[in-house]
Design a protein around this motif. Structure first.
Motif, PDB file in Angstrom:
ATOM      1  N   SER A 142       0.832  -1.206   0.000  1.00  0.00           N
ATOM      2  CA  SER A 142       0.000   0.000   0.000  1.00  0.00           C
ATOM      3  C   SER A 142       0.867   1.257   0.000  1.00  0.00           C
ATOM      4  O   SER A 142       0.525   2.247  -0.657  1.00  0.00           O
ATOM      5  N   ALA A 143       2.003   1.239   0.707  1.00  0.00           N
ATOM      6  CA  ALA A 143       2.888   2.410   0.712  1.00  0.00           C
ATOM      7  C   ALA A 143       3.459   2.655  -0.676  1.00  0.00           C
ATOM      8  O   ALA A 143       3.568   3.809  -1.121  1.00  0.00           O
ATOM      9  N   ALA A 144       3.825   1.580  -1.382  1.00  0.00           N
ATOM     10  CA  ALA A 144       4.354   1.740  -2.736  1.00  0.00           C
ATOM     11  C   ALA A 144       3.286   2.299  -3.665  1.00  0.00           C
ATOM     12  O   ALA A 144       3.547   3.218  -4.462  1.00  0.00           O
ATOM     13  N   GLU A 145       2.084   1.763  -3.584  1.00  0.00           N
ATOM     14  CA  GLU A 145       1.014   2.227  -4.471  1.00  0.00           C
ATOM     15  C   GLU A 145       0.631   3.671  -4.157  1.00  0.00           C
ATOM     16  O   GLU A 145       0.427   4.483  -5.071  1.00  0.00           O
ATOM     17  N   ASP A 146       0.523   4.003  -2.872  1.00  0.00           N
ATOM     18  CA  ASP A 146       0.155   5.368  -2.488  1.00  0.00           C
ATOM     19  C   ASP A 146       1.224   6.373  -2.913  1.00  0.00           C
ATOM     20  O   ASP A 146       0.918   7.471  -3.398  1.00  0.00           O
ATOM     21  N   THR A 147       2.498   6.004  -2.721  1.00  0.00           N
ATOM     22  CA  THR A 147       3.585   6.912  -3.082  1.00  0.00           C
ATOM     23  C   THR A 147       3.639   7.114  -4.589  1.00  0.00           C
ATOM     24  O   THR A 147       3.853   8.240  -5.069  1.00  0.00           O
ATOM     25  N   ALA A 148       3.456   6.039  -5.352  1.00  0.00           N
ATOM     26  CA  ALA A 148       3.457   6.162  -6.814  1.00  0.00           C
ATOM     27  C   ALA A 148       2.330   7.082  -7.269  1.00  0.00           C
ATOM     28  O   ALA A 148       2.528   7.928  -8.154  1.00  0.00           O
ATOM     29  N   ARG A 149       1.168   6.953  -6.673  1.00  0.00           N
ATOM     30  CA  ARG A 149       0.050   7.822  -7.044  1.00  0.00           C
ATOM     31  C   ARG A 149       0.350   9.276  -6.716  1.00  0.00           C
ATOM     32  O   ARG A 149       0.105  10.176  -7.533  1.00  0.00           O
ATOM     33  N   LEU A 150       0.928   9.529  -5.539  1.00  0.00           N
ATOM     34  CA  LEU A 150       1.280  10.892  -5.139  1.00  0.00           C
ATOM     35  C   LEU A 150       2.278  11.500  -6.115  1.00  0.00           C
ATOM     36  O   LEU A 150       2.129  12.658  -6.542  1.00  0.00           O
ATOM     37  N   LEU A 151       3.304  10.733  -6.485  1.00  0.00           N
ATOM     38  CA  LEU A 151       4.325  11.258  -7.385  1.00  0.00           C
ATOM     39  C   LEU A 151       3.774  11.502  -8.787  1.00  0.00           C
ATOM     40  O   LEU A 151       4.144  12.480  -9.448  1.00  0.00           O
ATOM     41  N   ARG A 152       2.883  10.634  -9.242  1.00  0.00           N
ATOM     42  CA  ARG A 152       2.259  10.873 -10.555  1.00  0.00           C
ATOM     43  C   ARG A 152       1.430  12.149 -10.525  1.00  0.00           C
ATOM     44  O   ARG A 152       1.449  12.946 -11.478  1.00  0.00           O
ATOM     45  N   GLU A 153       0.701  12.356  -9.438  1.00  0.00           N
ATOM     46  CA  GLU A 153      -0.103  13.573  -9.322  1.00  0.00           C
ATOM     47  C   GLU A 153       0.778  14.816  -9.266  1.00  0.00           C
ATOM     48  O   GLU A 153       0.341  15.910  -9.643  1.00  0.00           O
ATOM     49  N   ALA A 154       2.034  14.645  -8.822  1.00  0.00           N
ATOM     50  CA  ALA A 154       2.976  15.766  -8.771  1.00  0.00           C
ATOM     51  C   ALA A 154       3.706  15.955 -10.099  1.00  0.00           C
ATOM     52  O   ALA A 154       4.580  16.825 -10.195  1.00  0.00           O
ATOM     53  N   GLY A 155       3.380  15.149 -11.092  1.00  0.00           N
ATOM     54  CA  GLY A 155       3.943  15.331 -12.421  1.00  0.00           C
ATOM     55  C   GLY A 155       5.089  14.412 -12.793  1.00  0.00           C
ATOM     56  O   GLY A 155       5.695  14.575 -13.859  1.00  0.00           O
ATOM     57  N   TYR A 156       5.379  13.421 -11.960  1.00  0.00           N
ATOM     58  CA  TYR A 156       6.481  12.496 -12.263  1.00  0.00           C
ATOM     59  C   TYR A 156       5.971  11.285 -13.044  1.00  0.00           C
ATOM     60  O   TYR A 156       4.853  10.809 -12.809  1.00  0.00           O
TER      61      TYR A 156
ATOM     62  N   LYS B 248       1.953  -7.696  -5.948  1.00  0.00           N
ATOM     63  CA  LYS B 248       0.625  -7.821  -6.551  1.00  0.00           C
ATOM     64  C   LYS B 248       0.618  -7.430  -8.038  1.00  0.00           C
ATOM     65  O   LYS B 248      -0.408  -7.579  -8.702  1.00  0.00           O
ATOM     66  N   THR B 249       1.731  -6.939  -8.536  1.00  0.00           N
ATOM     67  CA  THR B 249       1.803  -6.535  -9.937  1.00  0.00           C
ATOM     68  C   THR B 249       1.866  -7.776 -10.821  1.00  0.00           C
ATOM     69  O   THR B 249       2.659  -8.684 -10.580  1.00  0.00           O
ATOM     70  N   GLU B 250       1.014  -7.822 -11.835  1.00  0.00           N
ATOM     71  CA  GLU B 250       0.998  -8.967 -12.741  1.00  0.00           C
ATOM     72  C   GLU B 250       2.340  -9.099 -13.462  1.00  0.00           C
ATOM     73  O   GLU B 250       3.048  -8.118 -13.696  1.00  0.00           O
ATOM     74  N   ASN B 251       2.675 -10.344 -13.850  1.00  0.00           N
ATOM     75  CA  ASN B 251       3.972 -10.598 -14.479  1.00  0.00           C
ATOM     76  C   ASN B 251       4.198  -9.747 -15.727  1.00  0.00           C
ATOM     77  O   ASN B 251       5.280  -9.200 -15.940  1.00  0.00           O
ATOM     78  N   ALA B 252       3.158  -9.640 -16.570  1.00  0.00           N
ATOM     79  CA  ALA B 252       3.307  -8.857 -17.801  1.00  0.00           C
ATOM     80  C   ALA B 252       3.553  -7.390 -17.475  1.00  0.00           C
ATOM     81  O   ALA B 252       4.369  -6.722 -18.126  1.00  0.00           O
ATOM     82  N   GLU B 253       2.868  -6.874 -16.447  1.00  0.00           N
ATOM     83  CA  GLU B 253       3.062  -5.483 -16.045  1.00  0.00           C
ATOM     84  C   GLU B 253       4.450  -5.278 -15.434  1.00  0.00           C
ATOM     85  O   GLU B 253       5.074  -4.231 -15.624  1.00  0.00           O
ATOM     86  N   ARG B 254       4.940  -6.285 -14.726  1.00  0.00           N
ATOM     87  CA  ARG B 254       6.298  -6.184 -14.171  1.00  0.00           C
ATOM     88  C   ARG B 254       7.324  -6.046 -15.293  1.00  0.00           C
ATOM     89  O   ARG B 254       8.218  -5.205 -15.228  1.00  0.00           O
ATOM     90  N   GLU B 255       7.182  -6.897 -16.306  1.00  0.00           N
ATOM     91  CA  GLU B 255       8.143  -6.860 -17.404  1.00  0.00           C
ATOM     92  C   GLU B 255       8.098  -5.513 -18.110  1.00  0.00           C
ATOM     93  O   GLU B 255       9.139  -4.944 -18.466  1.00  0.00           O
ATOM     94  N   THR B 256       6.894  -4.983 -18.302  1.00  0.00           N
ATOM     95  CA  THR B 256       6.746  -3.671 -18.939  1.00  0.00           C
ATOM     96  C   THR B 256       7.407  -2.581 -18.088  1.00  0.00           C
ATOM     97  O   THR B 256       8.105  -1.704 -18.609  1.00  0.00           O
ATOM     98  N   ALA B 257       7.190  -2.651 -16.778  1.00  0.00           N
ATOM     99  CA  ALA B 257       7.768  -1.648 -15.873  1.00  0.00           C
ATOM    100  C   ALA B 257       9.292  -1.735 -15.856  1.00  0.00           C
ATOM    101  O   ALA B 257       9.991  -0.712 -15.879  1.00  0.00           O
TER     102      ALA B 257
ATOM    103  N   ASP C  11      -1.306   1.711   5.525  1.00  0.00           N
ATOM    104  CA  ASP C  11      -1.211   2.937   4.745  1.00  0.00           C
ATOM    105  C   ASP C  11      -0.259   3.925   5.412  1.00  0.00           C
ATOM    106  O   ASP C  11      -0.102   3.950   6.635  1.00  0.00           O
ATOM    107  N   LEU C  12       0.363   4.772   4.562  1.00  0.00           N
ATOM    108  CA  LEU C  12       1.313   5.748   5.080  1.00  0.00           C
ATOM    109  C   LEU C  12       0.646   6.802   5.954  1.00  0.00           C
ATOM    110  O   LEU C  12       1.211   7.233   6.951  1.00  0.00           O
ATOM    111  N   GLY C  13      -0.533   7.248   5.569  1.00  0.00           N
ATOM    112  CA  GLY C  13      -1.152   8.350   6.278  1.00  0.00           C
ATOM    113  C   GLY C  13      -1.950   7.908   7.492  1.00  0.00           C
ATOM    114  O   GLY C  13      -1.446   7.820   8.613  1.00  0.00           O
ATOM    115  N   TRP C  14      -3.229   7.600   7.266  1.00  0.00           N
ATOM    116  CA  TRP C  14      -4.120   7.239   8.354  1.00  0.00           C
ATOM    117  C   TRP C  14      -3.770   5.889   8.985  1.00  0.00           C
ATOM    118  O   TRP C  14      -4.243   5.574  10.074  1.00  0.00           O
TER     119      TRP C  14
END
Length: 707
Positions: free
Chosen positions: A258-272, A280-289, A552-555
Motif C-alpha cells: 500500500s505504501a508503494a502504491e500510495d507513493t506512486a500515485r502521489l508522485l504521478r499527481e505531482a507530475g512524475y 501484486k503486480t501482474e507478471n506482464a506489467e512487471r516486465e513492462t515496468a 497505509d502511510l497516512g491514516w
C-alpha cells in the motif's frame, strides 16, 4: 597440465568477450579462478561478490566450456527466473542456449523436455520450488542429475537459515548437491556475512571441499546518506520536491504494497513519470515496468522488495528508501542495484516511525508455530493425499502460512508432496524451537544494525559504507570518503511548505474499498456449516468502505495506534469521525443507507458504539440498534485460515427482536459499523443475518482494513 589450463583460459576469454560484446573485455579478479575450479578441477565453488561483478558470466562461460568438452547441460536453480531475461539473451549470443521450466510457461514444458532429450539445451533454469514438484522430482530430476555437467545455485544465501530470506525450498538443495556426486557445483550470491558464507560452504561439502571466492563489497560510485524528517508529510514532501534533482532514473523502495502504491500515485499527481512495482503486480506489467526503467522512460519504479535480486540496470542513478529494510543484508542487496556502470549514484534512506512495527509483522508472519505444525500433522494421512485447499479447510492456518509450513515439514521429512496433494511420511518430527529462536534472535540483531546505521556519528568513523561492510564481515572495510558522514550532507534537507502540504493532503486522503465475499470457502460442510458454492445475492453485503488500511502511510499510523492491543477502549476521536464522514460523502453507493447498525465488539465496544452514534447523528440516519454477541468471548479463528475464520464467526451473532422489527420496516440498505475488517467473514455473516431479518441491503463500514 599448464598448456591445458592456458588453453582453458584462452577459450574462456573468447566466450566472455562474445558474452559481453566487447573485444577488449577481461576477467575481474576471481572470475577465472572460479571458472578454472569448475571446468578443470570439477570442484565446488562459492562466489560471494557484489552485484554487477559478473557472477552470471562465470556460470555461462563455464557451461560453454564444459559443453564443448562433451558434458551434459547445466542445471541452474534460481528464484529469479522472471528477472534473468537479459542474462539468458546474452548467453544465447555466446552460443549458450537456455530454457526454463516454471509456472509461467507450462505450455512449453513438453517442448523443453524433448529438447533436453535431444541435448539441445545447455542450461535448464528451474526455481527451487520446482525441485519438489512430484512430476519433475520423480520423473525428470533423477535422469537430469545423472547427465548434468554443472549445478548452479543462484542467490545461495537463501540456502542458509541465516540468509535474509526464509525460503524452505532452498534447504532441500543440500540433498540435490549430495546426489550430484562428483559433478561440479557453483553457488553465487551478492549478499552474505561470514556466518552465511560458512553455513553455505558447509552445505556444499565443507570448507575443505569448497573454493570460496569473496570480494570487497564497497562500490566507489555509491554516495550514501540518511535523512530523518519530522513526519510522514515532510518525508513524502521531500520526495515530491527533490526526486527530479536525483540523477538519471532509479528505484524508490517502500516497505509495504500500500505504501508503494500510495507513493506512486502521489508522485504521478505531482507530475512524475513513475510506476508501482509490488508483489501484486501482474507478471506482464512487471516486465513492462522493468523495461520502462531500463530505457529511462520513467523517473522511477516505486517498489517493494519484489524488485530485488536479479534486476539489472547498470546505469541506475539512485535508490531511495521510504522506510528501512529490516537488515543490512537486505539493504545492501537493494542499494547494490545502483551505480554499477556509472561514476556516481545516490543512495538515500528516509526512515519512518512505522519501520519497527512493519519489521515485527513480517518477522512473525514467516515463522511457523508448533501448534500449527501439530494441527497439520494430525490431519495428514500416509495413504490419502490432501490438497492444500482441503487441508486449509481442516486446520486453522491461513493459506500463505500453510504453504510455508508444508514446505518446512517436507524439507524436514515429516510430509511429502505427491500427486493429489500432501501425505504424512510417518517419520518422527519435533518442533525445533531452539532453531527458530536462534533465527528470531538473528533477525532482532539485524534490525538493531539498521537502527545503528541510521544513527552513525559524523566523521569518517561513522562512514556508512564502512559500517555496512563491517556488519557484513568484509575485511576490506574502510571510510568511503563520499557518504554524508565522511563529508557533509550531499542532499538538501529542507522541504517547502507547498511540497509538505501536497504530501500531507495525500496522507489525509481516506477511503478504501472492502470487497464483498461472493463464495463460501471450500469444505464448509466439513465444519458443520450448511453452505457451499456462491453466496446468494440476496444474502450478500454490498461493497463496503474503510477509512484506510493499517499499512497505509497516512491514516494507517493513527488507526494502528487506535486499535493496538492494550490501547484503552474509549469514545471515537473527533478527527477519526471527520475522516469517516469524508469516506461516506465520497461513497458512490447505489442507494443511500436508511439507518445505522453497530457490530458487537469484544475489544472496542465503546469505540464501535460511539462511531455508530456519531455517524447516525451527523448523517441524520436513525440508529437502528446493534447485533448481539451470541458468545461470551471474542469470535474464534481470528488470524487463521479462511474456513476456520468463517466457522469462528458463524454462530457469534444474533439479531435482537427490536432490531428485527426495525429492519422489517426499513426501505433501504443499512450501514453496518465495525472497528476493523480483515478476512471479511464477520461482515459476510452479519450481513446475511441482517438481510434474512429483512434488511434490503447492507453497506459495511470499518474504521480500518487490516489487509
Amino acid at each position: 597440465m599448464t598448456d591445458t589450463r592456458t588453453d582453458t583460459r584462452a577459450a574462456a576469454l573468447d566466450v566472455l568477450r562474445t558474452l559481453v560484446g566487447r573485444p577488449d573485455a577481461d576477467f575481474h579478479d576471481g572470475q577465472y579462478d572460479a571458472i578454472e575450479a569448475i571446468v578443470d578441477d570439477a570442484r565446488r565453488a562459492l562466489v560471494v561478490q557484489r552485484t554487477g561483478w559478473g557472477k552470471s558470466a562465470v556460470y555461462f562461460v563455464a557451461t560453454k566450456l564444459l559443453r564443448d568438452r562433451g558434458a551434459g547441460p547445466t542445471l541452474l536453480v534460481s528464484p529469479l527466473l522472471a528477472l534473468m531475461r537479459d542474462q539468458v539473451a546474452a548467453a544465447a549470443r555466446a552460443g549458450v542456449l537456455a530454457a526454463s521450466i516454471d509456472s509461467a510457461n507450462q505450455h512449453l514444458w513438453d517442448e523443453v523436455r524433448e529438447r533436453l532429450d535431444r541435448d539441445e539445451i545447455d542450461v535448464l533454469l528451474v526455481s527451487p520450488e520446482r525441485l519438489n514438484n512430484p512430476d519433475f522430482r520423480d520423473g525428470q530430476l533423477p535422469g537430469l542429475i545423472e547427465r548434468t555437467g554443472l549445478i548452479v545455485i543462484d542467490e545461495a544465501h537463501c540456502i542458509s537459515d541465516w540468509g535474509h530470506d526464509f525460503r524452505p525450498d532452498y534447504r532441500r538443495l543440500r540433498d540435490l548437491v549430495a546426489a550430484a556426486g562428483s559433478t561440479p557445483v557453483l553457488a553465487t550470491t551478492a549478499t552474505a556475512n561470514g556466518r552465511v558464507v560458512a553455513d553455505v560452504a558447509a552445505q556444499l561439502g565443507g570448507p575443505d571441499e569448497v573454493l570460496t571466492i569473496r570480494g570487497p563489497l564497497a562500490r566507489a560510485s555509491l554516495r550514501l546518506g540518511v535523512l530523518r524528517t519530522r513526519d510522514q508529510a515532510t518525508r513524502l514532501g521531500w520526495l515530491v520536491e527533490h526526486l527530479r534533482d536525483l540523477q538519471g532514473s532509479g528505484i524508490v523502495y517502500a516497505l509495504t504494497v500500500s505504501a508503494a502504491e500510495d507513493t506512486a500515485r502521489l508522485l504521478r499527481e505531482a507530475g512524475y513519470d513513475v510506476l508501482a512495482y509490488t508483489g501484486k503486480t501482474e507478471n506482464a506489467e512487471r516486465e513492462t515496468a522493468e523495461q520502462a526503467l531500463k530505457e529511462n522512460r520513467v523517473k522511477a519504479l516505486v517498489a517493494t522488495s519484489a524488485l530485488g535480486m536479479g534486476f539489472d540496470k547498470p546505469d541506475l542513478g539512485f535508490v531511495v528508501h521510504l522506510g528501512a529494510p529490516s537488515s543490512p543484508v537486505a539493504y545492501y542487496q537493494q542499494v547494490g542495484r545502483a551505480g554499477r556502470a556509472t561514476d556516481s549514484a545516490d543512495v538515500l534512506l528516509l526512515p519512518g516511525a512505522e519501520d519497527e512495527a512493519i519489521w515485527s509483522y513480517f518477522a512473525t508472519a514467516s515463522m511457523p508455530t508448533e501448534e500449527q505444525a501439530a494441527a497439520v500433522l494430525r490431519e495428514l494421512d500416509p495413504d490419502r493425499p490432501l490438497s492444500t485447499p482441503a487441508l486449509e479447510a481442516l486446520v486453522d492456518v491461513k493459506r500463505s502460512r500453510l504453504e510455508l509450513l508444508l514446505k518446512v515439514l517436507d524439507v524436514d521429512g515429516a510430509v511429502r508432496r505427491v500427486r493429489g496433494g500432501w501425505v504424512a511420511t510417518g517419520e518422527p518430527w519435533t518442533y525445533d524451537a531452539e532453531r527458530y529462536e536462534r533465527i528470531a534472535e538473528a533477525r532482532r540483531a539485524e534490525q538493531q544494525h539498521m537502527l545503528d546505521y541510521e544513527a552513525l556519528p559524523e566523521g569518517p568513523e561513522g562512514c556508512r559504507m564502512a559500517y555496512l561492510q563491517r556488519v557484513l564481515d568484509d575485511p576490506s572495510a574502510a571510510p568511503c570518503g563520499r557518504c554524508d558522514r565522511c563529508t557533509s550532507a550531499w542532499y538538501p534537507a529542507e522541504v517547502s511548505g507547498d511540497a509538505a502540504g501536497t504530501a500531507g493532503a495525500a496522507l489525509q486522503r481516506v477511503g478504501v474499498a472492502i470487497e464483498a465475499r461472493k463464495q463460501w470457502p471450500t469444505g464448509a460442510e466439513s465444519r458443520g456449516l450448511p453452505v457451499k458454492g456462491n453466496i446468494a445475492v440476496g444474502e450478500r453485503p454490498e461493497e463496503g468502505r474503510a477509512i484506510a488500511r493499517l499499512t497505509d502511510l497516512g491514516w494507517g499510523g493513527t488507526l494502528r495506534r487506535l486499535l493496538a492491543p492494550g490501547t484503552p477502549d474509549a469514545e471515537v476521536p473527533r478527527p477519526v469521525v471527520d475522516a469517516a464522514v469524508q469516506v461516506l460523502r465520497a461513497w458512490d453507493w447505489a442507494e443511500r443507507p436508511v439507518g445505522v447498525v453497530a457490530m458487537p465488539s469484544h475489544g472496542h465496544p465503546r469505540l464501535v458504539d460511539s462511531t455508530a452514534r456519531a455517524l447516525s447523528e451527523i448523517g441524520r440516519l436513525p440508529l437502528l440498534g446493534a447485533l448481539e454477541a451470541a458468545t461470551s468471548g471474542p469470535p474464534e479463528g481470528a488470524g487463521g485460515a479462511s474456513l476456520a475464520r468463517l466457522a469462528g464467526v458463524w454462530s457469534a451473532f444474533r439479531v435482537p427482536d427490536d432490531l428485527r422489527e426495525r429492519l422489517t420496516a426499513s426501505t433501504g440498505p443499512v450501514l453496518l459499523v465495525d472497528d476493523a475488517a480483515d478476512s471479511r467473514w464477520t461482515f459476510t455473516v452479519a450481513a446475511r443475518l441482517l438481510r434474512q431479518a429483512g434488511a434490503p441491503g447492507v453497506l459495511p463500514f470499518a474504521l480500518a482494513l487490516q489487509a
